[in-house]
Design a protein around this motif. Structure first.
Motif, PDB file in Angstrom:
ATOM      1  N   VAL A  31       0.962  -1.333  -0.049  1.00  0.00           N
ATOM      2  CA  VAL A  31      -0.088   0.105   0.257  1.00  0.00           C
ATOM      3  C   VAL A  31       0.812   1.132  -0.103  1.00  0.00           C
ATOM      4  N   GLY A  32       2.002   1.275   0.686  1.00  0.00           N
ATOM      5  CA  GLY A  32       2.765   2.493   0.841  1.00  0.00           C
ATOM      6  C   GLY A  32       3.511   2.655  -0.512  1.00  0.00           C
ATOM      7  N   TYR A  34       2.418   1.815  -3.542  1.00  0.00           N
ATOM      8  CA  TYR A  34       1.220   2.286  -4.315  1.00  0.00           C
ATOM      9  C   TYR A  34       1.025   3.424  -4.204  1.00  0.00           C
ATOM     10  N   ARG A  35       1.130   4.019  -2.985  1.00  0.00           N
ATOM     11  CA  ARG A  35       0.730   5.463  -2.859  1.00  0.00           C
ATOM     12  C   ARG A  35       1.937   6.465  -3.169  1.00  0.00           C
ATOM     13  N   LEU A  36       3.194   5.984  -3.032  1.00  0.00           N
ATOM     14  CA  LEU A  36       4.296   6.587  -3.363  1.00  0.00           C
ATOM     15  C   LEU A  36       4.488   6.563  -4.989  1.00  0.00           C
ATOM     16  N   CYS A  37       3.991   5.824  -5.584  1.00  0.00           N
ATOM     17  CA  CYS A  37       3.947   5.558  -7.055  1.00  0.00           C
ATOM     18  C   CYS A  37       3.102   6.334  -7.635  1.00  0.00           C
ATOM     19  N   ARG A  38       1.749   6.453  -6.950  1.00  0.00           N
ATOM     20  CA  ARG A  38       0.579   7.521  -7.472  1.00  0.00           C
ATOM     21  C   ARG A  38       1.130   8.941  -7.084  1.00  0.00           C
ATOM     22  N   ALA A  39       1.681   9.235  -6.012  1.00  0.00           N
ATOM     23  CA  ALA A  39       2.085  10.492  -6.014  1.00  0.00           C
ATOM     24  C   ALA A  39       3.228  11.124  -6.841  1.00  0.00           C
ATOM     25  N   ARG A  42       1.591  11.689 -10.187  1.00  0.00           N
ATOM     26  CA  ARG A  42       0.467  13.146 -10.323  1.00  0.00           C
ATOM     27  C   ARG A  42       1.514  14.264 -10.328  1.00  0.00           C
TER      28      ARG A  42
END
Length: 218
Positions: A31-32, A34-39, A42
């Protein structure tokens, strides 16, 4: 109790529990990440959007559209005049089979695999294209010649080419000569760095001899 203790604590030194490394469950790591990749994606998208909206980028797009319109107009003009356009779009020409034994083509600069003389040498200069052709025919290995009929002949190199230059060259197949330039220079060619002073038409006169088959336009 004689067991030493921490100041202000009832916990003895010998009973201090060592710290253990924090172990996150694998799901938390996923999950971490994924959030880093999404940030990151963006931030990259925002940067790309900013670049596309910048004045520099808009100018680049306008420049590309202008070049595309210029090339389209050049193609249409060549087609209307019954001329051909070279694959790079640098010159327009109308080719006809040579009518003399020298294979003469006006407004043409033929290339070659090698030069049998140094045309810049004043001792190699001649008065006419016919003399240049005769000089080539007299050389056992020459099958292509190039003559400068102007006071100064334009060429995209560092030399100053003057009237009377006669270059004797070798072509792999003189019936299908390799060509540097022929016909009329296009606006696309003049837009290249250092070529803005190119004349309307190619200055040089060229020809081929010792053909073993019918001549073509190269």
């Amino acid at each position: 109790d004689p067991t030493p203790r921490l100041p202000g604590s009832s916990c003895p030194y010998g009973r201090v529990t060592p710290l253990r490394p924090l172990r996150l469950p694998s799901s938390a790591i996923v999950v971490g990440g994924y959030r880093l990749c999404r940030a990151f994606m963006r931030a990259f998208a925002l940067l790309l959007l900013a670049l596309l909206q910048s004045p520099c980028s808009c100018a680049g797009v306008r420049g590309a559209r202008k070049r595309a319109r210029r090339d389209a107009e050049e193609i249409a003009a060549a087609a209307a005049a019954g001329e051909s356009l070279d694959p790079l779009g640098y010159y327009r020409y109308s080719w006809r089979p040579p009518a003399d034994e020298c294979g003469t083509e006006m407004h043409a600069d033929y290339d070659g695999t090698r030069a049998w003389n140094w045309g810049l040498d004043p001792s190699q200069h001649v008065a006419t294209a016919a003399e240049c052709c005769a000089k080539c025919r007299a050389h056992v290995k020459c099958n292509s010649w190039v003559f400068c009929p102007e006071e100064v002949c334009f060429a995209p190199d560092a030399h100053k080419h003057t009237r009377g230059e006669c270059w004797m060259k070798d072509q792999r197949d003189p019936a299908s000569p390799s060509v540097n330039m022929r016909g009329a220079y296009t606006s696309k060619y003049r837009a290249r760095p250092g070529h803005h002073h190119a004349p309307p038409m190619v200055h040089w006169v060229s020809g081929t001899v010792r053909l073993k088959r019918a001549a073509t336009n190269g």
